[in-house]
Design an enzyme around this catalytic site. Structure first.
Site, PDB file in Angstrom:
ATOM      1  N   ALA A  93       0.830  -1.212   0.000  1.00 57.15           N
ATOM      2  CA  ALA A  93       0.000   0.000   0.000  1.00 57.15           C
ATOM      3  C   ALA A  93       0.863   1.261   0.000  1.00 57.15           C
ATOM      4  O   ALA A  93       0.574   2.225  -0.723  1.00 57.15           O
ATOM      5  CB  ALA A  93      -0.939  -0.001   1.199  1.00 57.15           C
ATOM      6  N   GLY A  94       1.927   1.263   0.804  1.00 57.60           N
ATOM      7  CA  GLY A  94       2.810   2.428   0.843  1.00 57.60           C
ATOM      8  C   GLY A  94       3.520   2.654  -0.477  1.00 57.60           C
ATOM      9  O   GLY A  94       3.728   3.798  -0.897  1.00 57.60           O
TER      10      GLY A  94
END
Length: 297
Positions: free
Chosen positions: A241-242
């Protein structure tokens, strides 16, 4: 053009009931293998969402996993990888029932990405450079030092970082755990996410964006400070996600979006990604991100 210099891994993902405790043995509910690596995740995000092209320098190994990764790069029109005579990098990932993850990486071929391999001519043609910390830090430092455009540095894993790099970084993008670790290393204490971000500005960073997961994101610069609430979604797997945020955020900046809009663009892409399993398999298309924002904003 956006350039990425960084890691490529094969992700071996174990879906588990809970994170395994010291001394405990538990049965995995599922096992999956996905293309991953922080650099590769960012590169695929830029390739899928962006419209200006990308260049990705990475090292792949001498095994069958390298073929999985190179085939995936070719599907997305990504060039720039170098093959070396060691195993391909690995990431061993536990994902619990809430979608949270815990990751152990084996560097493998990523450790061979030395500054002598950098294509400086390709970098000079780019406006934005994405860096992470899964390759040799000396390589990332040299790239940041010599790059004339915008540098986005994801300090993950938050180990072995020399503070010299911060003076060359336009956007530092740690998550909550990483900024705490870095704060204790460089300032010998951690008071809060916000205060830690402010102290990194004193080391030369121009902007700090702290990725707070389901609490959103905090943006801190000398001119402005703001919290962006998370988009509400049901998380299945937070792996990458990052990285998806960083890639999509870079795309937004490259296309001339203001800081706030670029952050929202990155957050939307990341929010979609956590609803799907895997790293690169979870990355949304440009159309999906735009439609998501229309609904959510």
């Amino acid at each position: 053009m956006i350039s990425i210099v960084g890691s490529s891994n094969i992700d071996i993902v174990l879906k588990v009931d809970h994170f395994t405790k010291p001394g405990e043995t538990q049965r995995a509910l599922e096992m999956s293998i996905f293309p991953g690596g922080k650099g590769a995740n960012q590169a695929v995000t830029v390739a899928k969402i962006g419209e200006r092209g990308c260049h990705f320098l990475t090292c792949l190994g001498n095994d069958d996993y390298a073929k999985i990764l190179s085939d995936n790069f070719e599907r997305h029109g990504i060039e720039g990888y170098i093959q070396v005579n060691v195993p391909t990098g690995r990431a061993f990932i536990e994902v619990d029932k809430s979608g949270q993850n815990r990751i152990i990486i084996f560097s493998g071929a990523n450790a061979k990405l030395k500054k002598e391999l950098i294509d400086w001519e390709a970098l000079s043609e780019s406006e934005i450079l994405l860096l992470q910390n899964e390759i040799s830090f000396e390589t990332s430092l040299e790239c940041a030092r010599r790059f004339n455009g915008i540098v986005i540095f994801d300090p993950a894993p938050a180990q072995g970082i020399n503070e010299e790099i911060f003076q060359y970084v336009d956007y530092l993008t740690p998550n909550e755990e990483e900024i705490e670790t870095l704060s204790k290393e460089f300032f010998d204490e951690f008071l809060s996410v916000e205060k830690a971000a402010e102290r990194f500005l004193e080391l030369g960073v121009k902007n700090v964006i702290v990725k707070l997961g389901n609490k959103g994101a905090l943006v801190v610069s000398k001119r402005k400070k703001g919290h962006f609430p998370a988009f509400k979604v049901k998380a299945e797997d937070t792996t990458a996600a990052g990285d998806v945020f960083n890639g999509a955020f870079a795309v937004g900046l490259a296309e001339g979006k203001c800081l706030e809009d670029a952050v929202l663009f990155g957050m939307a892409a990341a929010a979609i990604s956590v609803t799907r399993p895997g790293a690169q398999s979870s990355i949304p298309s440009r159309q999906e991100v735009e439609e998501f924002l229309k609904v959510k904003l």
